[in-house]
Scaffold this motif. Sequence first.
Motif, PDB file in Angstrom:
ATOM      1  N   GLN A 144     -97.229 -40.434  20.761  1.00 37.14           N
ATOM      2  CA  GLN A 144     -98.547 -39.968  21.179  1.00 37.14           C
ATOM      3  C   GLN A 144     -98.530 -38.438  21.294  1.00 37.14           C
ATOM      4  OE1 GLN A 144     -99.816 -41.483  24.957  1.00 37.14           O
ATOM      5  NE2 GLN A 144    -101.767 -40.441  24.904  1.00 37.14           N
ATOM      6  N   VAL A 145     -99.467 -37.800  20.624  1.00 38.00           N
ATOM      7  CA  VAL A 145     -99.548 -36.348  20.654  1.00 38.00           C
ATOM      8  C   VAL A 145    -100.163 -35.890  21.977  1.00 38.00           C
ATOM      9  CG1 VAL A 145    -100.669 -34.351  19.629  1.00 38.00           C
ATOM     10  CG2 VAL A 145     -99.704 -36.133  18.157  1.00 38.00           C
ATOM     11  N   GLN A 146     -99.514 -34.928  22.588  1.00 43.58           N
ATOM     12  CA  GLN A 146    -100.053 -34.346  23.812  1.00 43.58           C
ATOM     13  C   GLN A 146     -99.866 -32.840  23.812  1.00 43.58           C
ATOM     14  OE1 GLN A 146     -98.127 -36.600  27.057  1.00 43.58           O
ATOM     15  NE2 GLN A 146    -100.175 -37.314  27.582  1.00 43.58           N
ATOM     16  N   LEU A 147    -100.876 -32.150  24.275  1.00 42.73           N
ATOM     17  CA  LEU A 147    -100.805 -30.725  24.595  1.00 42.73           C
ATOM     18  C   LEU A 147    -101.253 -30.605  26.044  1.00 42.73           C
ATOM     19  CD1 LEU A 147    -102.410 -29.088  21.420  1.00 42.73           C
ATOM     20  CD2 LEU A 147     -99.999 -29.087  22.057  1.00 42.73           C
ATOM     21  N   VAL A 148    -100.299 -30.303  26.908  1.00 39.11           N
ATOM     22  CA  VAL A 148    -100.586 -30.285  28.338  1.00 39.11           C
ATOM     23  C   VAL A 148    -100.541 -28.846  28.834  1.00 39.11           C
ATOM     24  CG1 VAL A 148     -99.905 -31.116  30.600  1.00 39.11           C
ATOM     25  CG2 VAL A 148     -99.617 -32.588  28.583  1.00 39.11           C
ATOM     26  N   GLU A 149    -101.689 -28.349  29.224  1.00 34.70           N
ATOM     27  CA  GLU A 149    -101.801 -26.967  29.686  1.00 34.70           C
ATOM     28  C   GLU A 149    -101.553 -26.885  31.191  1.00 34.70           C
ATOM     29  OE1 GLU A 149    -105.347 -26.598  26.437  1.00 34.70           O
ATOM     30  OE2 GLU A 149    -105.467 -27.548  28.409  1.00 34.70           O
ATOM     31  N   SER A 150    -100.993 -25.784  31.606  1.00 30.07           N
ATOM     32  CA  SER A 150    -100.832 -25.548  33.040  1.00 30.07           C
ATOM     33  C   SER A 150    -102.201 -25.282  33.658  1.00 30.07           C
ATOM     34  CB  SER A 150     -99.900 -24.365  33.273  1.00 30.07           C
ATOM     35  OG  SER A 150    -100.378 -23.217  32.592  1.00 30.07           O
ATOM     36  N   GLY A 151    -102.260 -25.376  34.959  1.00 31.15           N
ATOM     37  CA  GLY A 151    -103.523 -25.295  35.654  1.00 31.15           C
ATOM     38  C   GLY A 151    -104.136 -23.908  35.670  1.00 31.15           C
ATOM     39  N   GLY A 152    -105.438 -23.866  35.642  1.00 33.82           N
ATOM     40  CA  GLY A 152    -106.146 -22.604  35.757  1.00 33.82           C
ATOM     41  C   GLY A 152    -106.291 -22.196  37.211  1.00 33.82           C
ATOM     42  N   GLU A 153    -106.813 -21.017  37.405  1.00 38.43           N
ATOM     43  CA  GLU A 153    -106.933 -20.482  38.747  1.00 38.43           C
ATOM     44  C   GLU A 153    -108.183 -19.635  38.910  1.00 38.43           C
ATOM     45  OE1 GLU A 153    -102.097 -19.807  39.282  1.00 38.43           O
ATOM     46  OE2 GLU A 153    -103.517 -18.413  40.171  1.00 38.43           O
ATOM     47  N   LEU A 154    -108.469 -19.330  40.154  1.00 42.39           N
ATOM     48  CA  LEU A 154    -109.479 -18.336  40.502  1.00 42.39           C
ATOM     49  C   LEU A 154    -108.736 -17.052  40.813  1.00 42.39           C
ATOM     50  CD1 LEU A 154    -112.300 -17.339  41.302  1.00 42.39           C
ATOM     51  CD2 LEU A 154    -111.891 -18.334  43.569  1.00 42.39           C
ATOM     52  N   LEU A 155    -109.029 -16.000  40.074  1.00 37.64           N
ATOM     53  CA  LEU A 155    -108.300 -14.749  40.203  1.00 37.64           C
ATOM     54  C   LEU A 155    -109.257 -13.596  40.409  1.00 37.64           C
ATOM     55  CD1 LEU A 155    -106.101 -15.545  37.145  1.00 37.64           C
ATOM     56  CD2 LEU A 155    -105.156 -15.239  39.423  1.00 37.64           C
ATOM     57  N   GLN A 156    -108.740 -12.545  41.006  1.00 35.86           N
ATOM     58  CA  GLN A 156    -109.518 -11.325  41.151  1.00 35.86           C
ATOM     59  C   GLN A 156    -109.350 -10.440  39.923  1.00 35.86           C
ATOM     60  OE1 GLN A 156    -108.407  -9.451  44.862  1.00 35.86           O
ATOM     61  NE2 GLN A 156    -109.862 -10.700  46.009  1.00 35.86           N
ATOM     62  N   PRO A 157    -110.315  -9.616  39.646  1.00 37.68           N
ATOM     63  CA  PRO A 157    -110.172  -8.661  38.533  1.00 37.68           C
ATOM     64  C   PRO A 157    -108.902  -7.829  38.697  1.00 37.68           C
ATOM     65  CG  PRO A 157    -112.428  -8.691  39.305  1.00 37.68           C
ATOM     66  CD  PRO A 157    -111.645  -9.519  40.269  1.00 37.68           C
ATOM     67  N   GLY A 212    -105.989  -9.063  38.058  1.00 34.34           N
ATOM     68  CA  GLY A 212    -104.888  -9.977  38.292  1.00 34.34           C
ATOM     69  C   GLY A 212    -104.214 -10.431  37.009  1.00 34.34           C
ATOM     70  N   SER A 213    -103.162 -11.231  37.182  1.00 30.91           N
ATOM     71  CA  SER A 213    -102.380 -11.743  36.057  1.00 30.91           C
ATOM     72  C   SER A 213    -102.173 -13.232  36.199  1.00 30.91           C
ATOM     73  CB  SER A 213    -101.018 -11.051  35.994  1.00 30.91           C
ATOM     74  OG  SER A 213    -101.143  -9.672  35.761  1.00 30.91           O
ATOM     75  N   LEU A 214    -101.981 -13.867  35.059  1.00 29.67           N
ATOM     76  CA  LEU A 214    -101.732 -15.305  35.046  1.00 29.67           C
ATOM     77  C   LEU A 214    -100.961 -15.636  33.779  1.00 29.67           C
ATOM     78  CD1 LEU A 214    -102.304 -18.124  36.310  1.00 29.67           C
ATOM     79  CD2 LEU A 214    -104.360 -18.210  34.865  1.00 29.67           C
ATOM     80  N   ARG A 215    -100.013 -16.535  33.898  1.00 29.90           N
ATOM     81  CA  ARG A 215     -99.269 -17.012  32.731  1.00 29.90           C
ATOM     82  C   ARG A 215     -99.587 -18.474  32.505  1.00 29.90           C
ATOM     83  NH1 ARG A 215     -92.917 -18.313  31.782  1.00 29.90           N
ATOM     84  NH2 ARG A 215     -92.705 -17.545  29.637  1.00 29.90           N
ATOM     85  N   PHE A 216    -100.192 -18.762  31.364  1.00 29.76           N
ATOM     86  CA  PHE A 216    -100.469 -20.124  30.962  1.00 29.76           C
ATOM     87  C   PHE A 216     -99.288 -20.682  30.179  1.00 29.76           C
ATOM     88  CE2 PHE A 216    -104.319 -21.399  32.451  1.00 29.76           C
ATOM     89  CZ  PHE A 216    -105.455 -20.818  31.920  1.00 29.76           C
ATOM     90  N   SER A 217     -99.094 -21.980  30.300  1.00 30.51           N
ATOM     91  CA  SER A 217     -98.160 -22.650  29.411  1.00 30.51           C
ATOM     92  C   SER A 217     -98.824 -23.882  28.834  1.00 30.51           C
ATOM     93  CB  SER A 217     -96.876 -23.034  30.152  1.00 30.51           C
ATOM     94  OG  SER A 217     -97.149 -23.980  31.159  1.00 30.51           O
ATOM     95  N   CYS A 218     -98.375 -24.267  27.668  1.00 33.70           N
ATOM     96  CA  CYS A 218     -98.884 -25.464  27.011  1.00 33.70           C
ATOM     97  C   CYS A 218     -97.674 -26.205  26.457  1.00 33.70           C
ATOM     98  CB  CYS A 218     -99.846 -25.094  25.902  1.00 33.70           C
ATOM     99  SG  CYS A 218    -100.367 -26.481  24.862  1.00 33.70           S
ATOM    100  N   ALA A 219     -97.383 -27.351  27.041  1.00 33.61           N
ATOM    101  CA  ALA A 219     -96.236 -28.157  26.632  1.00 33.61           C
ATOM    102  C   ALA A 219     -96.680 -29.193  25.616  1.00 33.61           C
ATOM    103  CB  ALA A 219     -95.622 -28.833  27.849  1.00 33.61           C
ATOM    104  N   ALA A 220     -96.011 -29.196  24.484  1.00 34.15           N
ATOM    105  CA  ALA A 220     -96.378 -30.090  23.385  1.00 34.15           C
ATOM    106  C   ALA A 220     -95.396 -31.241  23.259  1.00 34.15           C
ATOM    107  CB  ALA A 220     -96.425 -29.306  22.077  1.00 34.15           C
ATOM    108  N   SER A 221     -95.902 -32.370  22.824  1.00 32.22           N
ATOM    109  CA  SER A 221     -95.048 -33.524  22.549  1.00 32.22           C
ATOM    110  C   SER A 221     -95.730 -34.403  21.510  1.00 32.22           C
ATOM    111  CB  SER A 221     -94.776 -34.325  23.829  1.00 32.22           C
ATOM    112  OG  SER A 221     -95.985 -34.803  24.382  1.00 32.22           O
ATOM    113  N   GLY A 222     -94.923 -35.200  20.829  1.00 34.43           N
ATOM    114  CA  GLY A 222     -95.464 -36.143  19.862  1.00 34.43           C
ATOM    115  C   GLY A 222     -95.612 -35.611  18.448  1.00 34.43           C
TER     116      GLY A 222
END
Length: 115
Positions: free
Chosen positions: A1-14, A16-26
Amino acid sequence: QVQLVESGGELLQPGGSLRFSCAASGFLFSYYAMSWYRQAPGKERELVAGISTTGGTNYADSVKGRFTISRDNAKNTVYLQMNSLKPEDTAVYYCNARSRSTIYWGQGTQVTVSS
């Protein structure tokens, strides 16, 4: 089964920084170009950043110098480092995997940049 699972989003102030990840499988991750797209309310989905199977990258003009895409084929994961965030970066962000014949999408995660 194909999956692309993204890390959670956030509420940030101008600023700011955020690192997204996307874990793939399948599927064979290293064979796929990976990208991040985003869709703001009332707007079309747009390409934010892409990375090829060989590591070449491209960025939307609006994020150049602020966002960095990278991939770790050993972990089947693609990342998006977002710095100096602006309110106009507010959107649902989607992970995308693309080969010559196939496209997969993640479920999307919300990022809100607001003071």
